[in-house]
Enzyme design. Sequence first.
Site, PDB file in Angstrom:
ATOM      1  CB  SER A   6      -0.090   0.740  -4.618  1.00 35.46           C
ATOM      2  OG  SER A   6       1.229   0.904  -3.736  1.00 35.46           O
ATOM      3  CG  HIS A  18       2.653  -3.794  -3.953  1.00 43.06           C
ATOM      4  ND1 HIS A  18       1.719  -3.615  -2.760  1.00 43.06           N
ATOM      5  CD2 HIS A  18       2.944  -2.813  -4.669  1.00 43.06           C
ATOM      6  CE1 HIS A  18       1.766  -2.231  -3.095  1.00 43.06           C
ATOM      7  NE2 HIS A  18       1.979  -1.443  -4.098  1.00 43.06           N
ATOM      8  CG  ASP A  73       2.051  -6.094  -0.881  1.00 40.16           C
ATOM      9  OD1 ASP A  73       3.143  -5.277  -0.816  1.00 40.16           O
ATOM     10  OD2 ASP A  73       0.902  -5.312  -0.987  1.00 40.16           O
TER      11      ASP A  73
END
Length: 680
Positions: A510, A629, A597
């Site tokens: 991320s 994600h 995601d």
Amino acid sequence: MHHQALNRRQLLLAATVSAARLLGSATPLRARSAGRQTPTGGATVTMPLIPRRLLFADPDRSVVRISPDGRRIAFLAPVDGVLNLWVGPITDVKKARPFTWVTDRALGPWLVWLPNNRHIVFFREQGGDENWQTHRVDLETGDILPLTPGPGVKSYIQQISRHFPHELLIAHNQRDQRFFEIFRVNAVTGDSTLLEANDRFSGHFTDTQFRVRFAVRSTDDGGREYLQRGGNGEWELFTRNEMADAMTTHAIEFSDDGQELYWLDARGRDRAAVVAQDMATGALRILAEDAQADCVELLLDPVSSRPLAAAAVSARKRWHMIDRTYAADYAYLTKISTGDLSAVHLSQDKQRWMVYYERDAAPGQYFYYDRTAKQARFLFTARRVLEKAPLVPMQPVVVRARDGLELVCYLSRPRGAAKGTPLPMVLLVHGGPWARDIWALYPTHQWLANRGYAVLSVNYRGSTGFGKAFVNAANLEWAGKMHDDRIDAVDWAIAQGMADAQRVAIYGGSYGGYAALVGLTFTPEKFACAVDLFGISNLVTLMNTIPPYWKSWQTLWKARMGDYTTEAGQHFLQERSPLNYVERIVRPLLIGQGANDVRVKPSESDQIVAVMQQRGIPVTYVSYADEGHGFRRPENRRAFTAVAEAFLARHLGGHYESVGDAFAGATIVLNAGRDLIHGL
């Protein structure tokens, strides 16, 4: 990216979720040569390898919750390898049995008992899309009922209350994906009634009487406003948190009688304290504070909703007693384990507690505490198979950044590593960036240390829990001082003789994936290689593709990342975007991405891979069709770590376990660069 939820229920739940904890067990394997060392050579450590299958398996038991009457516990545990809901008597947990039988992917990491002791609420998503649908199970009949619409609708629990044992308030965004509306739901029948419509607010704040007390909205300058209805029914300002306070100040709960409102509050101070606000006079009084860190978690009385204790985390977690009636209980509980007292859950009469201890070099421990008898009874560890594994400690260290800011870091070193002998090292960057690393049993730390690497995690500026000055020091510093902090920590490890300067990797997911890309483009020769998991390659395209329900607080990013609404701000964001410096990449890169995601869209990875390929720059790119994600399915975690392990072994010279059947059951697709990694 990490979603800093506005709803206080989510804030409290987030403090107890441990999705990154390591669970499993190990059978030693012979260490295998990496097949190649970097030209600089250097020290490595040989040790029995803990299999990836054990390190990255789901826990034996997690999200353990005691029933309101204190007679049963609910938890997540595998059924045929997938985490499902189990319930059993507190007196004999071996009699627990499953109440769900999902086969595709684990239930969400939240379980909530309703006050009637009969219904438990759980959550499901599809393929990592984060559209969590709320369900309940009836423990008497076994009947399972969805309480919110789906698919494509995101929901969360807004409020439960002992005054309405068969009901709950749920927020979801079926009507307009941008906004969450509140529904009063009967858990027995599933009947749902709209309580509060919403066409403009980030969220709402309710009390135990199921009344909507506040509407919450973000301001154009990154602040946050709480509004209450006036006599004419219109929303009027109750209080405003300036941008500098918005990340560290949150309303948590009203007392059951409605007389007080409890805050984690940094207004007028640097570190958030626990503050009670008198709703009649507006007067504020401090209930608890910590000299080194923010108070980040509250234990509330299940009847009065008043705070009993507060937790703060600097290097380790510590509790501050608010109700001194429980001081002796906490004093006793801090002595029965060497770990951090991480989570406490109470029965409604407060006489039966479920207690969890986090440890760094051993699985977490669950205890049942009988307050009447003043006696704790061990129940189980989170990951039985790791109880005898050769795990290593996570050492807290403080590194001083070049401008004097103190950075709390965590260092793990392989067993048998001699002091003063530089090792290959992996800099592990947490996501968010408005999150933090803690002292805990991290699977990635243990995996990398077991393969012969030193592992360093850095709470760089912008990490939460260290006061608002520390958070705000990161404003407009993406790829700036935030990156400098990480470089300073690496240089510290090199100067201490712990890391080989020629064999340091940067690895993150991320925002951490963005940091890895920044490492290869802004400091192109600092790192020997990089691993980017669902990382951001362009800050402008990120802003253009965020989920609809994030748009109501998008102004937070204007103040903290850069103003995406102006030409000058967009130019600034482009200057801080790795995609625009691809030609600088001279070191190997591995990218992993989930196809579903919603936070960092696959286009972020696709576009940097495409430019690298156009320029003839090598890159390895893997993706997963059923992930979002993060990798929730253990099969996919094993597959990616098999690839990453071979990648790191080639470029850092550590040890690796052969790929073997690591791809079995996974949806991994190697889109590019398969031939660049030995053993694939």
